[in-house]
Motif scaffolding. Structure first.
Motif, PDB file in Angstrom:
ATOM      1  N   LYS A 379       0.832  -1.207   0.000  1.00 51.08           N
ATOM      2  CA  LYS A 379       0.000   0.000   0.000  1.00 51.08           C
ATOM      3  C   LYS A 379       0.866   1.258   0.000  1.00 51.08           C
ATOM      4  O   LYS A 379       0.580   2.242  -0.705  1.00 51.08           O
ATOM      5  N   ILE A 380       1.935   1.237   0.785  1.00 50.86           N
ATOM      6  CA  ILE A 380       2.833   2.398   0.850  1.00 50.86           C
ATOM      7  C   ILE A 380       3.519   2.621  -0.494  1.00 50.86           C
ATOM      8  O   ILE A 380       3.611   3.756  -0.987  1.00 50.86           O
ATOM      9  N   GLU A 381       3.999   1.531  -1.081  1.00 53.64           N
ATOM     10  CA  GLU A 381       4.668   1.644  -2.384  1.00 53.64           C
ATOM     11  C   GLU A 381       3.730   2.244  -3.426  1.00 53.64           C
ATOM     12  O   GLU A 381       4.136   3.090  -4.241  1.00 53.64           O
ATOM     13  N   ALA A 382       2.474   1.778  -3.385  1.00 56.54           N
ATOM     14  CA  ALA A 382       1.508   2.307  -4.358  1.00 56.54           C
ATOM     15  C   ALA A 382       1.251   3.787  -4.123  1.00 56.54           C
ATOM     16  O   ALA A 382       1.165   4.588  -5.077  1.00 56.54           O
ATOM     17  N   ARG A 383       1.146   4.200  -2.853  1.00 53.59           N
ATOM     18  CA  ARG A 383       0.897   5.604  -2.548  1.00 53.59           C
ATOM     19  C   ARG A 383       2.110   6.463  -2.880  1.00 53.59           C
ATOM     20  O   ARG A 383       1.974   7.570  -3.426  1.00 53.59           O
ATOM     21  N   LEU A 384       3.314   5.958  -2.564  1.00 53.31           N
ATOM     22  CA  LEU A 384       4.526   6.704  -2.904  1.00 53.31           C
ATOM     23  C   LEU A 384       4.659   6.879  -4.413  1.00 53.31           C
ATOM     24  O   LEU A 384       5.138   7.920  -4.893  1.00 53.31           O
ATOM     25  N   HIS A 385       4.260   5.868  -5.151  1.00 56.71           N
ATOM     26  CA  HIS A 385       4.304   5.969  -6.616  1.00 56.71           C
ATOM     27  C   HIS A 385       3.420   7.103  -7.103  1.00 56.71           C
ATOM     28  O   HIS A 385       3.831   7.897  -7.984  1.00 56.71           O
ATOM     29  N   ILE A 386       2.242   7.237  -6.525  1.00 57.02           N
ATOM     30  CA  ILE A 386       1.334   8.319  -6.909  1.00 57.02           C
ATOM     31  C   ILE A 386       1.902   9.668  -6.463  1.00 57.02           C
ATOM     32  O   ILE A 386       1.863  10.663  -7.205  1.00 57.02           O
ATOM     33  N   LEU A 387       2.442   9.727  -5.236  1.00 56.84           N
ATOM     34  CA  LEU A 387       3.000  10.974  -4.737  1.00 56.84           C
ATOM     35  C   LEU A 387       4.183  11.433  -5.592  1.00 56.84           C
ATOM     36  O   LEU A 387       4.377  12.643  -5.815  1.00 56.84           O
ATOM     37  N   ASP A 388       4.990  10.478  -6.046  1.00 51.29           N
ATOM     38  CA  ASP A 388       6.106  10.842  -6.936  1.00 51.29           C
ATOM     39  C   ASP A 388       5.588  11.533  -8.194  1.00 51.29           C
ATOM     40  O   ASP A 388       6.165  12.521  -8.666  1.00 51.29           O
ATOM     41  N   GLY A 389       4.502  11.015  -8.766  1.00 51.72           N
ATOM     42  CA  GLY A 389       3.921  11.647  -9.956  1.00 51.72           C
ATOM     43  C   GLY A 389       3.369  13.020  -9.665  1.00 51.72           C
ATOM     44  O   GLY A 389       3.520  13.955 -10.461  1.00 51.72           O
ATOM     45  N   LEU A 390       2.699  13.187  -8.497  1.00 51.75           N
ATOM     46  CA  LEU A 390       2.138  14.497  -8.143  1.00 51.75           C
ATOM     47  C   LEU A 390       3.244  15.520  -7.923  1.00 51.75           C
ATOM     48  O   LEU A 390       3.106  16.701  -8.291  1.00 51.75           O
ATOM     49  N   LEU A 391       4.344  15.086  -7.321  1.00 51.47           N
ATOM     50  CA  LEU A 391       5.463  16.017  -7.117  1.00 51.47           C
ATOM     51  C   LEU A 391       6.050  16.482  -8.454  1.00 51.47           C
ATOM     52  O   LEU A 391       6.449  17.650  -8.620  1.00 51.47           O
ATOM     53  N   ILE A 392       6.122  15.577  -9.420  1.00 48.56           N
ATOM     54  CA  ILE A 392       6.591  15.968 -10.757  1.00 48.56           C
ATOM     55  C   ILE A 392       5.659  17.010 -11.348  1.00 48.56           C
ATOM     56  O   ILE A 392       6.084  18.009 -11.962  1.00 48.56           O
ATOM     57  N   ALA A 393       4.360  16.805 -11.138  1.00 49.95           N
ATOM     58  CA  ALA A 393       3.383  17.769 -11.667  1.00 49.95           C
ATOM     59  C   ALA A 393       3.548  19.127 -11.003  1.00 49.95           C
ATOM     60  O   ALA A 393       3.482  20.177 -11.673  1.00 49.95           O
ATOM     61  N   TYR A 394       3.794  19.180  -9.707  1.00 51.83           N
ATOM     62  CA  TYR A 394       3.961  20.462  -9.022  1.00 51.83           C
ATOM     63  C   TYR A 394       5.243  21.171  -9.453  1.00 51.83           C
ATOM     64  O   TYR A 394       5.301  22.399  -9.543  1.00 51.83           O
ATOM     65  N   LEU A 395       6.276  20.392  -9.743  1.00 43.53           N
ATOM     66  CA  LEU A 395       7.531  20.999 -10.194  1.00 43.53           C
ATOM     67  C   LEU A 395       7.395  21.563 -11.617  1.00 43.53           C
ATOM     68  O   LEU A 395       8.142  22.455 -12.006  1.00 43.53           O
ATOM     69  N   ASN A 396       6.491  21.034 -12.394  1.00 44.67           N
ATOM     70  CA  ASN A 396       6.277  21.465 -13.779  1.00 44.67           C
ATOM     71  C   ASN A 396       4.820  21.862 -13.963  1.00 44.67           C
ATOM     72  O   ASN A 396       4.158  21.466 -14.940  1.00 44.67           O
ATOM     73  N   LEU A 397       4.305  22.666 -13.042  1.00 42.73           N
ATOM     74  CA  LEU A 397       2.871  22.943 -13.003  1.00 42.73           C
ATOM     75  C   LEU A 397       2.390  23.671 -14.260  1.00 42.73           C
ATOM     76  O   LEU A 397       1.342  23.327 -14.829  1.00 42.73           O
ATOM     77  N   ASP A 398       3.142  24.660 -14.727  1.00 44.32           N
ATOM     78  CA  ASP A 398       2.694  25.428 -15.901  1.00 44.32           C
ATOM     79  C   ASP A 398       2.610  24.542 -17.131  1.00 44.32           C
ATOM     80  O   ASP A 398       1.636  24.611 -17.908  1.00 44.32           O
ATOM     81  N   GLU A 399       3.609  23.679 -17.337  1.00 45.19           N
ATOM     82  CA  GLU A 399       3.594  22.806 -18.495  1.00 45.19           C
ATOM     83  C   GLU A 399       2.470  21.778 -18.403  1.00 45.19           C
ATOM     84  O   GLU A 399       1.826  21.452 -19.404  1.00 45.19           O
ATOM     85  N   VAL A 400       2.221  21.293 -17.172  1.00 41.80           N
ATOM     86  CA  VAL A 400       1.133  20.339 -16.984  1.00 41.80           C
ATOM     87  C   VAL A 400      -0.205  20.983 -17.322  1.00 41.80           C
ATOM     88  O   VAL A 400      -1.050  20.394 -18.012  1.00 41.80           O
ATOM     89  N   ILE A 401      -0.377  22.250 -16.857  1.00 42.04           N
ATOM     90  CA  ILE A 401      -1.651  22.950 -17.136  1.00 42.04           C
ATOM     91  C   ILE A 401      -1.816  23.156 -18.629  1.00 42.04           C
ATOM     92  O   ILE A 401      -2.911  23.016 -19.192  1.00 42.04           O
ATOM     93  N   ARG A 402      -0.715  23.513 -19.290  1.00 39.20           N
ATOM     94  CA  ARG A 402      -0.794  23.735 -20.740  1.00 39.20           C
ATOM     95  C   ARG A 402      -1.200  22.462 -21.472  1.00 39.20           C
ATOM     96  O   ARG A 402      -2.047  22.487 -22.361  1.00 39.20           O
ATOM     97  N   ILE A 403      -0.581  21.356 -21.103  1.00 44.17           N
ATOM     98  CA  ILE A 403      -0.879  20.094 -21.779  1.00 44.17           C
ATOM     99  C   ILE A 403      -2.349  19.713 -21.558  1.00 44.17           C
ATOM    100  O   ILE A 403      -3.050  19.305 -22.492  1.00 44.17           O
ATOM    101  N   VAL A 404      -2.787  19.860 -20.326  1.00 39.50           N
ATOM    102  CA  VAL A 404      -4.179  19.482 -20.012  1.00 39.50           C
ATOM    103  C   VAL A 404      -5.148  20.374 -20.769  1.00 39.50           C
ATOM    104  O   VAL A 404      -6.214  19.931 -21.221  1.00 39.50           O
ATOM    105  N   ARG A 405      -4.779  21.675 -20.919  1.00 34.54           N
ATOM    106  CA  ARG A 405      -5.717  22.626 -21.505  1.00 34.54           C
ATOM    107  C   ARG A 405      -5.747  22.541 -23.023  1.00 34.54           C
ATOM    108  O   ARG A 405      -6.811  22.650 -23.632  1.00 34.54           O
TER     109      ARG A 405
END
Length: 744
Positions: A379-405
């Protein structure tokens, strides 16, 4: 059509095979099913399948201690429909037992309504009663949803059920178990959880600890009904080492003063698995049948607590003596048979000792700990995997927003741009706008750090055996706060006392109240005892054709000695003689006496007294009366030859008379004293034999009794004095024609 051509349709399923093979194979399958799926508990959780299924079904129904109780019919229906395809009554009986505080040391079900009582009354129907789990049951189920144990398909394949429960405490020994399988059985007494956990802690600290070391903590069973355990420690040590033996338990009692010297016994706890109503009935039967002569009356004054009142027949009886006699005669003392036959982790039946059972439990707890840790790690590994992805998104927030939009396929673009997985990309796309705040990023970093630390800790634990055992011990210490000896439910109920210091040779008759009786034996061998003295024997009634043979004053504490013409002595306890209200009972029901022999003498035994025994052939000797006591139904052979005389030794002269009418008097010192045998010659006869004998003192003189019952003086008796074995002289004038000194 030939003889062996199978019929059309389903007839091709008919098999031809020897009946013995068919029966043995099917019976073996039945036996294995009974052993593994019905009668024997699992050493790991101490449960049989029906109990395990009840607990799992109640867990699925969320019937935890804080929840509202549900109808037992609902629970039984769930168990029967989903897991246990057997009769609803058998399932309900198992549920009821789990809720009875006099059956279970630690109840697993909290019942509301009538769940039976210690008198043996049945519980109300399942539609009237309600139930939910107790805290102890929750401990057994802790971790059931965390892959702590294996599951298997249910009987219909529609669901799954646990093979074993996680078992937070050693339930096998805590609540005990009993069952009868094919060719084997189990009988395990309940114990105190706090003591069992202390023994487990000792094993964790010192795996080489012996059973004797463990018994410093587990001194013996702890029965839910309390009582006093009187089994010796040496005996229980052997029981716990081998897994087989027994434990003697006595009722708890105290003496209650009633004033004016009166007292009564009050029983407050009775042995385990004894029905109180049956015990009262048993004691009443003992009073009625006179098998408990010290007990006067028994009353059941129980309300919520047990209160049995035992009244003594006499206030002069010692309370300890009264209770010792009742312990021997009734279920106030019982022996719980111990046979620790269980299924091991592989499902193999076998008898285990205390240490083996605790080691098996600890191994199970370690496996549960490891499985729960791996489940949590995943369970921890699965949650850490998701958190790793969210941290990448926060570090590249503008690019993520652009791609989504602006991108038509934002998920694929995110995966390609930042090397994300499908799970990470989905988590980013599912993030709400308000979660894009700076504070949320900080919360994610904090959670990531905490989970990473927990992951490292679990991985270190999984790699370290000593740390695993340490955590097992800590888990057991947490259980002690709930079920330990310091808690209300965990306080020890059964106490220990030394085994009674009463010799095994001392029988219940030693506790008989002394009362005068009159023993009546008819000519045809019917015996009875009348209270007190019989003033007029002529008023006694006998069966048709029978009449009085012997009438003997005695006391209830006496041993009655019966001397037969074949030279054997038989012993009967006066306290066990039937009442004189009827005609009594045949003597041959009490002793193995031949129909052809005659009764020569009947008298109560007196220690230290001596008797003169003589045979028809004219041989005799003096015997210590203690040698006449016989402890077998077959009696004791004392005199060789046809017995005719039995006299108490009173005096220094012995007079004998033969069938020829001649009398010889000689000194008592000429007779030998011996325990058994033929004796010495008393008088010489050309024909006939000995008729009668009489003992007297030279100082008092000799007498005889005539046919009318009058005593006749015999002043010149000295003229008949001679040496033993002489012929003697003809009887004096006036001597009875029956040629006896006393009429028979």
């Amino acid at each position: 059509m030939t003889l062996h051509t199978p019929p059309p349709g389903d007839g091709d399923r008919i098999l031809e095979e020897p009946l013995t093979e068919a029966l043995s194979r099917r019976y073996l399958a039945y036996a294995l099913s009974t052993i593994s799926s019905r009668a024997l508990p699992d050493v790991r959780d101490g449960m049989k399948p029906v109990h395990r299924r009840l607990m799992y079904a109640m867990s699925n129904m969320r019937l935890n201690p804080e929840a509202a109780a549900r109808k037992c019919a609902k629970v039984v229906g769930e168990v029967m429909g989903n897991f246990h395809p057997h009769g609803d009554q058998s399932i309900y009986d198992a549920l009821v037992r789990l809720a009875q505080d006099f059956s279970q040391r630690y109840t697993l079900v909290e019942g509301q309504g009538n769940f039976g009582n210690i008198d043996g009354d049945n519980a109300a129907a399942m539609r009237y009663t309600e139930c939910k789990m107790t805290q102890a049951a929750m401990l057994l189920l802790d971790g059931i949803d965390e892959d702590a144990v294996d599951f298997r398909p249910t009987y219909d394949g529609q669901d799954e059920e646990p093979v074993v429960l996680p078992a937070g405490f050693p339930n096998l020994l805590a609540n005990g178990s009993s069952g009868i399988a094919v060719g084997m059985a189990t009988s395990i007494p309940p114990h105190n959880v706090g003591e069992l956990i202390d023994a487990c802690q000792l094993l964790l600290k010192s795996p080489e600890a012996t059973t004797a070391d463990l018994m410093q903590h587990v001194k013996g069973p702890d029965f839910p009904t309390g009582g006093i355990i009187v089994e010796s420690q040496a005996s229980m040590l052997e029981t716990y080492e081998t897994g087989r033996g027994g434990v003697r338990t006595r009722a708890r009692w105290f003496k209650e003063e009633q004033g004016r010297g009166g007292w009564q016994i009050v029983v407050t706890e009775i042995p385990y698995q004894v029905k109180k109503s049956d015990l009262v009935e048993q004691l009443a039967d003992l009073i009625e049948s006179k098998k408990a002569p010290l007990l006067g009356d028994v009353r059941d004054e129980s309300a919520e607590d047990i209160r049995l009142v035992l009244e003594p027949k006499s206030r002069n009886v010692e309370p300890d003596v009264l209770m010792e006699s009742l312990f021997k005669l009734s279920d106030l003392e019982t022996r719980f048979s111990v046979n620790m036959n269980v299924l091991d982790a592989r499902g193999t039946p076998g008898v285990m000792g205390l240490k083996q059972a605790l080691v098996a439990f600890l191994d199970h707890r370690r496996e549960v700990l490891i499985r729960r840790a791996k489940f949590r790690l995943a369970k921890i590994e699965a949650r850490l995997h998701i958190l790793d992805g969210l941290l990448i998104a926060y570090l590249n927030l503008d690019e993520v927003i652009r791609i989504v939009r602006y991108e038509d396929e934002p998920k694929q673009k995110l995966i390609a741009a930042f090397a994300l997985t499908d799970i990470q990309a989905d988590a980013i796309l599912n993030t709400r706008l308000r979660q894009l705040a700076k504070l949320e990023e900080m919360e994610i970093r904090r959670e990531h750090a905490e989970l990473a630390a927990e992951r490292d800790g679990i991985q270190a634990m999984l790699a370290d055996d000593r740390l695993q055992w340490k955590l097992v011990g800590e888990g057991l210490r947490a259980v002690q706060k709930i079920l330990g000896v310091e808690t209300t439910v965990g306080k020890r109920r059964s106490d220990f006392a030394d085994a009674p210091a009463v010799s095994a040779e001392v029988s219940v008759e030693a506790f008989v109240v002394r009362e005068p009786i009159t023993v009546i034996l008819s000519e045809k061998g019917w015996i009875r005892a009348a209270k007190g003295k019989v003033d007029d024997p002529s008023e006694l009634k006998f069966k048709e054709g029978d009449k009085l043979g012997f009438i003997v004053p005695a006391e209830t504490t006496d041993k009655l000695l019966i001397f037969a013409s074949d030279g054997r002595f038989f012993t009967v306890d006066c306290s066990k003689l039937p009442s004189a209200r009827g005609h009594g009972e045949p003597l041959r029901l009490m002793v193995d006496i031949d129909d052809k022999v005659k009764i020569i003498d009947v008298f109560p035994h007196k220690a230290g007294r001596k008797r003169f025994l003589a045979s028809k052939a004219g041989y005799g000797f003096i015997m210590p009366e203690d040698e006449a006591l016989a402890f077998r139904r077959a009696g004791k052979q004392v005199l060789n030859g046809e017995a005719i005389v039995s006299l108490e030794i009173e005096g220094d002269r012995m007079a004998v008379v033969g069938d020829n009418g001649k009398i010889l008097i000689f000194g008592m010192d000429e007779l030998p004293e011996m325990p058994r045998g033929k004796g010495v010659k008393l008088q010489s006869y050309r024909e006939g034999g000995l008729r009668d004998a009489m003992a007297f003192t030279a100082e008092a003189g000799a007498t005889w009794i005539d046919a009318a019952g009058r005593t006749r003086e015999w002043p010149d008796w000295a003229q008949w004095t001679g040496k033993r074995a002489a012929a003697g002289k003809l009887a004096p004038k006036g001597f009875p024609t029956s040629k006896r000194f006393k009429p028979k």
